[in-house]
Design an enzyme around this catalytic site. Structure first.
Site, PDB file in Angstrom:
ATOM      1  N   SER A 108      15.639  43.100   0.927  1.00 32.14           N
ATOM      2  CA  SER A 108      14.290  43.538   1.320  1.00 32.14           C
ATOM      3  C   SER A 108      13.363  42.343   1.404  1.00 32.14           C
ATOM      4  O   SER A 108      13.517  41.363   0.658  1.00 32.14           O
ATOM      5  CB  SER A 108      13.740  44.521   0.287  1.00 32.14           C
ATOM      6  N   TYR A 159      12.365  46.808  -8.309  1.00 26.72           N
ATOM      7  CA  TYR A 159      13.025  46.822  -7.004  1.00 26.72           C
ATOM      8  C   TYR A 159      13.183  45.388  -6.471  1.00 26.72           C
ATOM      9  O   TYR A 159      14.267  44.991  -6.029  1.00 26.72           O
ATOM     10  CB  TYR A 159      12.178  47.672  -6.049  1.00 26.72           C
ATOM     11  N   LYS A 216      16.625  43.208  -5.543  1.00 19.28           N
ATOM     12  CA  LYS A 216      16.877  42.686  -4.195  1.00 19.28           C
ATOM     13  C   LYS A 216      16.987  41.153  -4.214  1.00 19.28           C
ATOM     14  O   LYS A 216      17.820  40.584  -3.498  1.00 19.28           O
ATOM     15  CB  LYS A 216      15.788  43.155  -3.227  1.00 19.28           C
TER      16      LYS A 216
HETATM   17  N1  LIG Z   1      13.083  51.655   4.543  1.00 14.39           N
HETATM   18  C1  LIG Z   1      12.586  50.456   4.340  1.00 14.39           C
HETATM   19  O1  LIG Z   1      11.446  50.155   4.703  1.00 14.39           O
HETATM   20  C2  LIG Z   1      13.416  49.399   3.671  1.00 14.39           C
HETATM   21  C3  LIG Z   1      12.886  48.118   3.599  1.00 14.39           C
HETATM   22  C4  LIG Z   1      13.622  47.104   3.011  1.00 14.39           C
HETATM   23  C5  LIG Z   1      14.870  47.389   2.493  1.00 14.39           C
HETATM   24  N2  LIG Z   1      15.359  48.654   2.562  1.00 14.39           N
HETATM   25  C6  LIG Z   1      16.690  48.870   1.983  1.00 14.39           C
HETATM   26  O2  LIG Z   1      17.534  49.433   2.966  1.00 14.39           O
HETATM   27  C7  LIG Z   1      18.508  50.268   2.346  1.00 14.39           C
HETATM   28  C8  LIG Z   1      18.471  51.643   2.984  1.00 14.39           C
HETATM   29  O3  LIG Z   1      17.162  52.153   2.846  1.00 14.39           O
HETATM   30  P1  LIG Z   1      16.656  53.484   3.587  1.00 14.39           P
HETATM   31  O4  LIG Z   1      15.205  53.321   3.788  1.00 14.39           O
HETATM   32  O5  LIG Z   1      17.536  53.791   4.732  1.00 14.39           O
HETATM   33  O6  LIG Z   1      16.895  54.537   2.403  1.00 14.39           O
HETATM   34  P2  LIG Z   1      16.920  56.134   2.431  1.00 14.39           P
HETATM   35  O7  LIG Z   1      16.415  56.664   3.727  1.00 14.39           O
HETATM   36  O8  LIG Z   1      16.261  56.548   1.172  1.00 14.39           O
HETATM   37  O9  LIG Z   1      18.501  56.442   2.355  1.00 14.39           O
HETATM   38  C9  LIG Z   1      19.197  56.005   1.225  1.00 14.39           C
HETATM   39  C10 LIG Z   1      20.673  56.166   1.448  1.00 14.39           C
HETATM   40  O10 LIG Z   1      21.338  55.622   0.293  1.00 14.39           O
HETATM   41  C11 LIG Z   1      22.148  56.633  -0.286  1.00 14.39           C
HETATM   42  N3  LIG Z   1      22.161  56.486  -1.732  1.00 14.39           N
HETATM   43  C12 LIG Z   1      21.124  56.458  -2.583  1.00 14.39           C
HETATM   44  N4  LIG Z   1      21.560  56.309  -3.838  1.00 14.39           N
HETATM   45  C13 LIG Z   1      22.919  56.240  -3.769  1.00 14.39           C
HETATM   46  C14 LIG Z   1      23.948  56.111  -4.727  1.00 14.39           C
HETATM   47  N5  LIG Z   1      23.674  55.987  -6.024  1.00 14.39           N
HETATM   48  N6  LIG Z   1      25.232  56.099  -4.295  1.00 14.39           N
HETATM   49  C15 LIG Z   1      25.538  56.218  -2.975  1.00 14.39           C
HETATM   50  N7  LIG Z   1      24.583  56.352  -2.019  1.00 14.39           N
HETATM   51  C16 LIG Z   1      23.305  56.365  -2.420  1.00 14.39           C
HETATM   52  C17 LIG Z   1      21.557  57.946   0.155  1.00 14.39           C
HETATM   53  O11 LIG Z   1      22.590  58.920   0.067  1.00 14.39           O
HETATM   54  P3  LIG Z   1      22.243  60.479  -0.208  1.00 14.39           P
HETATM   55  O12 LIG Z   1      21.581  60.942   1.066  1.00 14.39           O
HETATM   56  O13 LIG Z   1      23.533  61.135  -0.455  1.00 14.39           O
HETATM   57  O14 LIG Z   1      21.300  60.494  -1.364  1.00 14.39           O
HETATM   58  C18 LIG Z   1      21.120  57.594   1.575  1.00 14.39           C
HETATM   59  O15 LIG Z   1      22.220  57.654   2.456  1.00 14.39           O
HETATM   60  C19 LIG Z   1      18.171  50.266   0.848  1.00 14.39           C
HETATM   61  O16 LIG Z   1      18.960  49.312   0.183  1.00 14.39           O
HETATM   62  C20 LIG Z   1      16.719  49.832   0.827  1.00 14.39           C
HETATM   63  O17 LIG Z   1      16.370  49.228  -0.391  1.00 14.39           O
HETATM   64  C21 LIG Z   1      14.668  49.665   3.124  1.00 14.39           C
END
Ligand SMILES: NC(=O)c1ccc[n+]([C@@H]2O[C@H](COP(=O)([O-])OP(=O)(O)OC[C@H]3O[C@@H](n4cnc5c(N)ncnc54)[C@H](OP(=O)(O)O)[C@@H]3O)[C@@H](O)[C@H]2O)c1
Length: 252
Positions: free
Chosen positions: A147, A160, A164
């Site tokens: 991130s 968090y 990261k």
């Molecule tokens: N969105 C942003 O702005 C952003 C920015 C920077 C970094 N990121 C990073 O990008 C990645 C994806 O983020 P996102 O925004 O797409 O998240 P999201 O929409 O909240 O989706 C999270 C995904 O991770 C899965 N997950 C959560 N906990 C888990 C566990 N313990 N074991 C297996 N699967 C798990 C969820 O599965 P279930 O549906 O089964 O719960 C879901 O598929 C993360 O690492 C996040 O930190 C996101």
């Protein structure tokens, strides 16, 4: 059946947290490139199945694979079974992550433990199990989703950001460790991306975030997936230990 003409044709990829958001877009992109994709999830089984169906509808190949990335034993069982089924694992994308935001004075020790177990422990355990197969094959790609906050910091996200930033250090160290076996290890660091994780932000916080983005908008999961696809593909073979920012210029 995988696609016959894609750059990842015949390869097997595992994307953690691929039922929604960025992970879903990465799964679709790697399948479009020809890989058979294991769509990992924790609880959203219907959503994970829908990702597999979308891949198959596009002529690709995929399967769901349930395990909690906060559980090292479940990870080992899940990935080892995948390798037994397919006899290979070429690409691991450590995407699953949780935010669990909170100011330090009120931050619960339980939340600290869980976010470290999932965001940092998950990357460690998945990489450890996958690396065994990749080292034997003298080939492989590990791509970690971190991130922008590991570089910029963000109030309310000390836990968090710590996880990261930890993953970015892990990425560089593992890149050095596995380089002699032609396994590359890189990270993609997204900025503010439109997913369920950011949908919960208040309008005020959201507009403050967007105000800090030189390109003046949030990013899409597909824009992050394109960067992951590049690092997984054959043209990125000489890149390792790199953190690729996909953040509209938020940190440069
Ligand atoms: N969105 C942003 O702005 C952003 C920015 C920077 C970094 N990121 C990073 O990008 C990645 C994806 O983020 P996102 O925004 O797409 O998240 P999201 O929409 O909240 O989706 C999270 C995904 O991770 C899965 N997950 C959560 N906990 C888990 C566990 N313990 N074991 C297996 N699967 C798990 C969820 O599965 P279930 O549906 O089964 O719960 C879901 O598929 C993360 O690492 C996040 O930190 C996101």
């Amino acid at each position: 059946m995988t696609r016959a003409d894609g750059p990842l044709d015949g390869q097997v990829a595992l994307v953690t947290g691929a039922s929604r958001g960025i992970g879903r877009a990465i799964a679709l992109e790697l399948a479009r490139m020809g890989a058979h994709v294991a769509v990992n999830y924790q609880s959203s089984e219907d959503a994970a199945r829908a990702v597999v169906q979308a891949i198959e509808a596009g002529g690709g190949s995929a399967e769901t694979l349930r395990f909690d990335v906060g559980d090292g034993d479940a990870i080992a069982a899940g990935i080892n079974a995948l390798v037994v089924r397919h006899k290979r694992l070429d690409v691991l994308v450590n995407n699953a992550g949780i935010a669990l935001d909170g100011l330090i004075l009120r931050y619960r020790a339980d939340d600290w433990k869980r976010i470290v177990d999932v965001n940092l422990g998950g990357v460690f355990h998945c990489s450890k199990v996958a690396a065994r197969t990749m080292v034997r094959a003298r080939s492989g790609r590990i791509i970690n989703v971190t991130s922008v906050v590991s570089a910029t910091g963000n109030a309310g996200q000390s836990a968090y950001a710590a996880t990261k930033a930890g993953v970015e250090g892990f990425t560089r160290a593992l890149a050095r460790e596995l380089a002699s076996r032609s396994v590359t290890v890189n990270a993609v660091a997204p900025g503010v991306i439109d997913t369920d994780m950011t949908a919960a932000l208040s309008a005020e916080t959201r507009s403050a975030y967007v105000g800090a983005v030189p390109l003046g908008r949030t990013g899409t999961p597909e824009e992050v997936a394109a960067a992951v696809g590049f690092l997984a593909g054959p043209t990125a073979g000489y890149i390792t230990g790199h953190v690729l920012a996909v953040n509209g210029g938020m940190s440069m």
